[in-house]
Design a protein around this motif. Structure first.
Motif, PDB file in Angstrom:
ATOM      1  N   HIS A  41     131.792  33.478-167.331  1.00 51.33           N
ATOM      2  CA  HIS A  41     133.252  33.589-167.349  1.00 51.33           C
ATOM      3  C   HIS A  41     133.847  33.557-165.940  1.00 51.33           C
ATOM      4  O   HIS A  41     135.032  33.844-165.778  1.00 51.33           O
ATOM      5  CB  HIS A  41     133.661  34.890-168.038  1.00 51.33           C
ATOM      6  CG  HIS A  41     133.074  35.069-169.400  1.00 51.33           C
ATOM      7  ND1 HIS A  41     133.429  34.282-170.481  1.00 51.33           N
ATOM      8  CD2 HIS A  41     132.122  35.928-169.863  1.00 51.33           C
ATOM      9  CE1 HIS A  41     132.732  34.653-171.544  1.00 51.33           C
ATOM     10  NE2 HIS A  41     131.930  35.651-171.195  1.00 51.33           N
ATOM     11  N   ARG A  42     133.035  33.184-164.945  1.00 45.92           N
ATOM     12  CA  ARG A  42     133.516  33.274-163.565  1.00 45.92           C
ATOM     13  C   ARG A  42     134.697  32.348-163.288  1.00 45.92           C
ATOM     14  O   ARG A  42     135.510  32.614-162.409  1.00 45.92           O
ATOM     15  CB  ARG A  42     132.373  32.966-162.595  1.00 45.92           C
ATOM     16  CG  ARG A  42     131.733  31.604-162.753  1.00 45.92           C
ATOM     17  CD  ARG A  42     130.520  31.456-161.855  1.00 45.92           C
ATOM     18  NE  ARG A  42     129.860  30.165-162.017  1.00 45.92           N
ATOM     19  CZ  ARG A  42     128.973  29.893-162.956  1.00 45.92           C
ATOM     20  NH1 ARG A  42     128.623  30.842-163.824  1.00 45.92           N
ATOM     21  NH2 ARG A  42     128.424  28.681-163.032  1.00 45.92           N
ATOM     22  N   ASP A  43     134.811  31.244-164.048  1.00 47.40           N
ATOM     23  CA  ASP A  43     135.919  30.309-163.841  1.00 47.40           C
ATOM     24  C   ASP A  43     136.982  30.425-164.925  1.00 47.40           C
ATOM     25  O   ASP A  43     137.939  29.633-164.944  1.00 47.40           O
ATOM     26  CB  ASP A  43     135.394  28.869-163.794  1.00 47.40           C
ATOM     27  CG  ASP A  43     134.430  28.647-162.627  1.00 47.40           C
ATOM     28  OD1 ASP A  43     134.681  29.230-161.549  1.00 47.40           O
ATOM     29  OD2 ASP A  43     133.439  27.917-162.800  1.00 47.40           O
ATOM     30  N   ASP A  44     136.824  31.394-165.817  1.00 48.37           N
ATOM     31  CA  ASP A  44     137.811  31.572-166.888  1.00 48.37           C
ATOM     32  C   ASP A  44     139.106  32.128-166.321  1.00 48.37           C
ATOM     33  O   ASP A  44     139.104  32.832-165.301  1.00 48.37           O
ATOM     34  CB  ASP A  44     137.280  32.541-167.952  1.00 48.37           C
ATOM     35  CG  ASP A  44     136.137  31.951-168.748  1.00 48.37           C
ATOM     36  OD1 ASP A  44     135.818  30.761-168.542  1.00 48.37           O
ATOM     37  OD2 ASP A  44     135.548  32.690-169.570  1.00 48.37           O
ATOM     38  N   PRO A  45     140.243  31.857-166.968  1.00 48.60           N
ATOM     39  CA  PRO A  45     141.481  32.535-166.576  1.00 48.60           C
ATOM     40  C   PRO A  45     141.380  34.026-166.837  1.00 48.60           C
ATOM     41  O   PRO A  45     140.497  34.486-167.571  1.00 48.60           O
ATOM     42  CB  PRO A  45     142.545  31.877-167.472  1.00 48.60           C
ATOM     43  CG  PRO A  45     141.770  31.313-168.625  1.00 48.60           C
ATOM     44  CD  PRO A  45     140.434  30.915-168.078  1.00 48.60           C
ATOM     45  N   GLU A  46     142.256  34.795-166.230  1.00 45.13           N
ATOM     46  CA  GLU A  46     142.239  36.251-166.387  1.00 45.13           C
ATOM     47  C   GLU A  46     142.297  36.618-167.865  1.00 45.13           C
ATOM     48  O   GLU A  46     143.217  36.198-168.582  1.00 45.13           O
ATOM     49  CB  GLU A  46     143.437  36.862-165.661  1.00 45.13           C
ATOM     50  CG  GLU A  46     143.356  38.364-165.486  1.00 45.13           C
ATOM     51  CD  GLU A  46     142.290  38.772-164.484  1.00 45.13           C
ATOM     52  OE1 GLU A  46     141.813  39.921-164.588  1.00 45.13           O
ATOM     53  OE2 GLU A  46     141.939  37.969-163.608  1.00 45.13           O
ATOM     54  N   PRO A  47     141.302  37.390-168.366  1.00 45.05           N
ATOM     55  CA  PRO A  47     141.294  37.713-169.800  1.00 45.05           C
ATOM     56  C   PRO A  47     142.440  38.655-170.166  1.00 45.05           C
ATOM     57  O   PRO A  47     142.823  39.520-169.394  1.00 45.05           O
ATOM     58  CB  PRO A  47     139.934  38.398-170.003  1.00 45.05           C
ATOM     59  CG  PRO A  47     139.590  38.956-168.655  1.00 45.05           C
ATOM     60  CD  PRO A  47     140.175  38.006-167.650  1.00 45.05           C
ATOM     61  N   PRO A  51     136.879  42.896-170.929  1.00 46.38           N
ATOM     62  CA  PRO A  51     135.926  41.867-170.501  1.00 46.38           C
ATOM     63  C   PRO A  51     134.812  41.683-171.517  1.00 46.38           C
ATOM     64  O   PRO A  51     134.436  42.613-172.231  1.00 46.38           O
ATOM     65  CB  PRO A  51     135.383  42.416-169.177  1.00 46.38           C
ATOM     66  CG  PRO A  51     135.627  43.887-169.246  1.00 46.38           C
ATOM     67  CD  PRO A  51     136.882  44.062-170.036  1.00 46.38           C
TER      68      PRO A  51
END
Length: 291
Positions: A41-47, A51
């Protein structure tokens, strides 16, 4: 990957599988002692919500990937690539592992601090697994009750003593890091982790919430809560509660001003003046202050 790295990964996997045979859940670690698989999830948008802890089904969630299943462990190491060690998850069944990390990097004598705690609170560390770190420290493995969650902490018990509990992990023996190799202390590798002494377990747990009163001593509401915590002590808890409260007070910079109120609370709870003053003085020394 260089041949030496492949050999280190193969050896780490072998040690991890051996730990899993003892019921310990493991994850692959890099030479920096961090989880060796990067977060998916390192490149995912802010959840928007909490988490992910592995619900997505992919590897890369740190200690939440931990498993004692050999097939999953092999898959984890295959995904890790450059793993040279393994971590052992704490707080999970069947052992509910609790790690006492006696560090040497802080400059404090953590072994002496643990001995003083043991003398003051009347417990002994049982024969158990002890892992030697490359820096000269020690990891003491203990087990906790299944219905108790021991939190992670750093220096709360005393300078140089860190606790690995639920959500944390210990570097397993046989792991190779950039500073050297972790190894089991002679004569302890064959032992099972021993139960944590009840008196030590009480020190590892956060204090219960205490009711607030209208008046507050030095230190404001925080100081008031520490005093009330001591006042609520029953027989068998009084020294432990006073020591814990005094340590928190000195760590927060209100120890000198709050000490008289803590001693008075301890007297009202049933300690003698000598016992109360000695315990507060010990807390001051343990936190690096002059009583």
């Amino acid at each position: 990957m260089a041949t030496t790295d492949r050999q280190a990964t193969t050896l780490a996997l072998a040690h991890a599988l051996s730990a899993a045979e003892r019921g310990l859940a493991v994850i692959p670690l890099s030479r920096t002692k961090l989880p060796a698989i990067r977060s998916p999830h390192r490149d995912d948008p802010e959840p928007a919500g909490p988490p992910c802890r592995g619900e997505c089904g992919r590897f890369g969630h740190g200690v939440y990937d931990a498993s004692a299943d050999p097939q999953r462990i092999r898959a984890l190491f295959a995904a890790a690539g450059r793993a040279t060690g393994y971590g052992i998850a704490c707080g999970l069944p069947p052992h509910h592992l609790v790690g006492i990390d006696l560090d040497t990097k802080s400059g404090a004598d953590s072994s002496a601090a643990l001995r003083e705690l043991a003398l003051r609170h009347l417990f002994t560390i049982p024969d158990t697994v002890v892992v030697l770190t490359p820096s000269g420290g020690r990891h003491i493995w203990l087990t906790g009750p299944p219905d108790v969650v021991v939190p992670n902490s750093a220096g709360r018990l005393a300078p140089g003593i860190d606790i690995r509990g639920a959500g944390g992990y210990l570097v397993g023996p046989g792991s190779r890091t950039e500073h050297g190799v972790y190894s089991a202390a002679p004569g302890t590798a064959h032992l099972a982790p021993a139960p944590c002494p009840p008196a030590l377990l009480r020190l590892l747990l956060p204090p219960p919430r205490t009711p607030r009163t209208a008046s507050a001593p030095a230190g404001g509401r925080h100081g008031e809560g520490l005093v009330q915590f001591v006042l609520a002590a029953h027989e068998g808890q009084r020294n432990t509660r006073l020591f814990w409260a005094a340590c928190r007070a000195y760590e927060d910079g209100i120890g000198p001003s709050l000490a008289p109120a803590l001693i008075d609370a301890a007297l009202r709870a049933g300690l003698t003046d000598r016992e109360a003053r000695s315990t507060v003085a010990s807390a001051a020394r343990m936190t690096g202050h002059q009583p």
